[in-house]
Design an enzyme around this catalytic site. Structure first.
Site, short mmCIF file in Angstrom:
data_model
loop_
_atom_site.label_atom_id
_atom_site.label_comp_id
_atom_site.label_asym_id
_atom_site.label_seq_id
_atom_site.Cartn_x
_atom_site.Cartn_y
_atom_site.Cartn_z
N HIS A 1 -8.86 -5.44 8.18
CA HIS A 1 -7.64 -6.02 7.64
C HIS A 1 -6.44 -5.86 8.58
O HIS A 1 -5.52 -6.65 8.54
CB HIS A 1 -7.33 -5.36 6.29
N GLY B 1 0.81 -1.21 0.00
CA GLY B 1 0.00 0.00 0.00
C GLY B 1 0.85 1.25 0.00
O GLY B 1 2.05 1.21 0.29
N ASN C 1 3.42 -0.45 10.09
CA ASN C 1 2.60 -1.64 10.29
C ASN C 1 2.68 -2.21 11.70
O ASN C 1 1.67 -2.64 12.27
CB ASN C 1 3.04 -2.71 9.30
N ASN D 1 1.77 -9.89 7.37
CA ASN D 1 0.49 -9.20 7.21
C ASN D 1 0.21 -9.01 5.72
O ASN D 1 1.01 -8.42 5.01
CB ASN D 1 0.55 -7.86 7.93
#
Length: 284
Positions: free
Chosen positions: A264, A39, A47, A106
């Protein structure tokens, strides 16, 4: 004693093959490598920084910026990205003299961990995968998902409103979407070279020429013998929850933990539960 882990005092770099790799490291013990998702403006620090102090109490915790993300350089995209990134993570492990490690991945990071488990199973002792890419396909939802549509819209026209639209698909609880979060994401995403790198990486992910001769990861998942924990938000709009069930059926040594009222970003929305469940799995 509480240790104040900052971006600066945990960051390390090395140059391998002319490419700079950056990572954050803290703690002692068995190595645990955390791989972030994809992203605009995403990095290991964005993160997992809030999880680092917890894991560093028990593990030598290593959070790499994957190739082309954060402060890591982007090598030539001559392979499918998840495979390429897995090779570079193995090179970083060699530099750190780590033969095998525990992994948490992830989203895209989950696909990279799984590819590494296919390529070099001896290097991945256990893997906890959060809303993982690669290991499944959607059964009921649209393709691309709502989250991917919002992501690609931002890359085409990187406005603040489009960043907010994408982040809204990442979390169930929109109270987490603060001005500070959007400011940070916009600053990272609009830094020099970030958008072109993201477009190049996604281009490599979906380039048929690079995928030629490489079966989709989910079709090879039955060969992965690594003990696996799937962590999934029931309200995930990026890689929807139905993906979890196909992966749970195909992987030989797997268990699934789902989180209600969670999107998410399980490691953010259900922070303490994620840390407890994944640490228990990694320390069996």
């Amino acid at each position: 004693m509480t240790i104040d882990y900052t971006y600066e005092n945990t960051r390390k770099t090395v140059e391998i093959g002319g490419v700079t790799l950056s990572w954050h490291e803290a703690g002692e013990g068995e190595p645990l490598i955390l791989l972030h998702g994809s992203g605009p403006g995403v990095s290991a620090w964005s993160n997992f920084r809030h999880n680092l102090p917890v894991f560093a109490r028990r593990f030598r915790t290593i959070m790499p910026d994957m190739p082309g993300f954060g402060a890591s350089g982007l090598p030539e995209l001559d392979d499918y990205y998840a495979t390429l990134a897995a090779r570079w993570i193995a090179l970083l492990m060699d530099h750190l003299e780590i033969g095998s490690a525990l992994f948490t991945g992830n989203s895209m990071g989950g696909a990279v961990v799984a590819e590494l488990a296919v390529l070099h199973p001896e290097r991945v002792r256990r893997m906890a995968l959060i809303g993982s890419g690669g290991l499944s396909v959607g059964i009921f939802g649209t393709d691309p998902s709502e989250g991917f549509l919002r992501l690609f819209e931002f890359l085409d026209d990187p406005t603040r409103d489009r960043m907010i639209g994408w982040v809204k698909t990442m979390v169930y609880d929109h109270r987490l979407i603060t001005d500070a979060l959007i400011d940070e994401r916009m600053k990272n995403a609009l830094a020099e070279g970030v958008i072109p790198r993201m477009k190049a990486i996604f281009g490599a992910m979906f380039n048929p020429a690079l995928r030629r001769g490489v079966a989709p990861l989910w079709t090879r998942s039955g060969t992965i013998k690594t003990p696996t924990l799937l962590l999934w938000g029931r309200d995930d709009r990026m890689l929807p929850y139905d993906h979890a069930h196909l992966a749970n059926r195909l992987l030989p040594q797997v268990e699934l933990h789902s989180f209600s009222r969670c999107g998410h970003w399980v490691q953010i929305e259900r922070k303490s539960d994620f840390e407890r469940v994944s640490a228990e799995f990694h320390t069996r």
